[in-house]
Design a protein around this motif. Sequence first.
Motif, PDB file in Angstrom:
ATOM      1  N   ARG A  60      12.693  -4.841  -6.475  1.00  0.00           N
ATOM      2  CA  ARG A  60      13.864  -4.200  -5.843  1.00  0.00           C
ATOM      3  C   ARG A  60      14.041  -4.664  -4.400  1.00  0.00           C
ATOM      4  N   ALA A  61      12.896  -4.881  -3.729  1.00  0.00           N
ATOM      5  CA  ALA A  61      12.932  -5.254  -2.312  1.00  0.00           C
ATOM      6  C   ALA A  61      13.031  -6.763  -2.105  1.00  0.00           C
ATOM      7  N   GLY A  62      13.071  -7.511  -3.198  1.00  0.00           N
ATOM      8  CA  GLY A  62      13.137  -8.963  -3.088  1.00  0.00           C
ATOM      9  C   GLY A  62      11.866  -9.566  -2.528  1.00  0.00           C
ATOM     10  N   ARG A  63      10.736  -8.939  -2.838  1.00  0.00           N
ATOM     11  CA  ARG A  63       9.443  -9.395  -2.324  1.00  0.00           C
ATOM     12  C   ARG A  63       8.582  -9.938  -3.456  1.00  0.00           C
ATOM     13  N   LYS A  64       7.626 -10.777  -3.101  1.00  0.00           N
ATOM     14  CA  LYS A  64       6.681 -11.298  -4.084  1.00  0.00           C
ATOM     15  C   LYS A  64       5.577 -10.272  -4.327  1.00  0.00           C
ATOM     16  N   ARG A  65       5.211 -10.090  -5.588  1.00  0.00           N
ATOM     17  CA  ARG A  65       4.180  -9.112  -5.932  1.00  0.00           C
ATOM     18  C   ARG A  65       2.869  -9.405  -5.217  1.00  0.00           C
ATOM     19  N   GLU A  66       2.532 -10.672  -5.057  1.00  0.00           N
ATOM     20  CA  GLU A  66       1.248 -11.022  -4.448  1.00  0.00           C
ATOM     21  C   GLU A  66       1.169 -10.671  -2.963  1.00  0.00           C
ATOM     22  N   ASN A  67       2.281 -10.272  -2.374  1.00  0.00           N
ATOM     23  CA  ASN A  67       2.279  -9.905  -0.956  1.00  0.00           C
ATOM     24  C   ASN A  67       1.972  -8.426  -0.710  1.00  0.00           C
ATOM     25  N   VAL A  68       1.703  -7.693  -1.787  1.00  0.00           N
ATOM     26  CA  VAL A  68       1.342  -6.278  -1.665  1.00  0.00           C
ATOM     27  C   VAL A  68      -0.005  -6.046  -2.344  1.00  0.00           C
ATOM     28  N   THR A  69      -0.955  -5.468  -1.611  1.00  0.00           N
ATOM     29  CA  THR A  69      -2.272  -5.147  -2.161  1.00  0.00           C
ATOM     30  C   THR A  69      -2.317  -3.673  -2.537  1.00  0.00           C
ATOM     31  N   LEU A  70      -2.658  -3.417  -3.787  1.00  0.00           N
ATOM     32  CA  LEU A  70      -2.827  -2.052  -4.279  1.00  0.00           C
ATOM     33  C   LEU A  70      -4.290  -1.657  -4.094  1.00  0.00           C
ATOM     34  N   ILE A  71      -4.527  -0.683  -3.212  1.00  0.00           N
ATOM     35  CA  ILE A  71      -5.888  -0.203  -2.947  1.00  0.00           C
ATOM     36  C   ILE A  71      -6.130   1.044  -3.791  1.00  0.00           C
ATOM     37  N   ALA A  72      -7.164   0.992  -4.618  1.00  0.00           N
ATOM     38  CA  ALA A  72      -7.546   2.148  -5.432  1.00  0.00           C
ATOM     39  C   ALA A  72      -8.422   3.066  -4.579  1.00  0.00           C
ATOM     40  N   VAL A  73      -7.876   4.212  -4.211  1.00  0.00           N
ATOM     41  CA  VAL A  73      -8.599   5.129  -3.324  1.00  0.00           C
ATOM     42  C   VAL A  73      -9.535   6.004  -4.161  1.00  0.00           C
ATOM     43  N   SER A  74     -10.825   5.720  -4.028  1.00  0.00           N
ATOM     44  CA  SER A  74     -11.831   6.298  -4.921  1.00  0.00           C
ATOM     45  C   SER A  74     -12.617   7.434  -4.283  1.00  0.00           C
ATOM     46  N   LYS A  75     -12.121   7.987  -3.190  1.00  0.00           N
ATOM     47  CA  LYS A  75     -12.859   9.056  -2.512  1.00  0.00           C
ATOM     48  C   LYS A  75     -13.087  10.241  -3.440  1.00  0.00           C
ATOM     49  N   THR A  76     -14.274  10.775  -3.405  1.00  0.00           N
ATOM     50  CA  THR A  76     -14.785  11.897  -4.220  1.00  0.00           C
ATOM     51  C   THR A  76     -14.980  11.531  -5.692  1.00  0.00           C
ATOM     52  N   LYS A  77     -14.669  10.292  -6.067  1.00  0.00           N
ATOM     53  CA  LYS A  77     -14.768   9.912  -7.473  1.00  0.00           C
ATOM     54  C   LYS A  77     -16.108   9.240  -7.773  1.00  0.00           C
ATOM     55  N   PRO A  78     -16.651   9.474  -8.973  1.00  0.00           N
ATOM     56  CA  PRO A  78     -17.961   8.915  -9.314  1.00  0.00           C
ATOM     57  C   PRO A  78     -17.926   7.414  -9.573  1.00  0.00           C
ATOM     58  N   ILE A  79     -19.099   6.824  -9.554  1.00  0.00           N
ATOM     59  CA  ILE A  79     -19.246   5.393  -9.803  1.00  0.00           C
ATOM     60  C   ILE A  79     -18.628   5.007 -11.150  1.00  0.00           C
TER      61      ILE A  79
END
Length: 230
Positions: free
Chosen positions: A19-38
């Motif tokens: 939608r924004a006319g951007r390349k997917r590789e230019n955005v990093t998805l960070i999985a926020v794992s706080k309080t979650k088990p290994i």
Amino acid sequence: MIQKNYRNVELKVAEACKRAGRKRENVTLIAVSKTKPISDIKEVLALDVLDFGENKVQELCEKEELLDKNIRWHLIGHLQRNKVKYIIDKTFLIHSVDSYRLALQLEEECCKKNVECDILIEVNVAEEDSKFGVTVDATLPLVEEISKLPHVHIKGLMTIAPYTEDAESNRKYFRKLRELAVDIMAKNIDNVSMHELSMGMTGDYEVAIEEGATLVRVGTGIFGERNYNI
């Protein structure tokens, strides 16, 4: 379920980029794992995901010790100066630097361990009393001061927008952070890059991407509700 959640978020990230006319590789998805088990983290790791976010130094250190050394750990929570020594050689990026005193502590610990440190400046764009971060007006002076520290490298800005049911209402804060980054970049300050914009969480990451986010921090959308009783 966690893998399905991750794939759903990934799809929405890709759609927001389109939608924004951007390349997917230019955005990093960070999985926020706080309080979650290994075990939960390993489910996401199985998808070849390497970017994980933690809020607390102790939790990050414990998980870093037990998991793959290729993981890129992002410290996204408030960092106290007395905890810097534990984290300095374990993080890929520290998102939450909001004072020169903290940056100076990072510099000192970098020198001790002969490492370098990439950081973002946390900006309290919405000026919420409950949030950490420097004000918009104070950001450039802080950047100029920290830029003189040889082992600490500013890579961009971060903000935590207000919690809201209406993601659209946070668009103005994301846009303001992007405009601030553009203004700072125009100063051409040595040892300062404005390449990274860390903004957007589970409730508003699509809007953040539309406004230029390069790092989005998604926890609940991937792992489900957090457990604060562990």
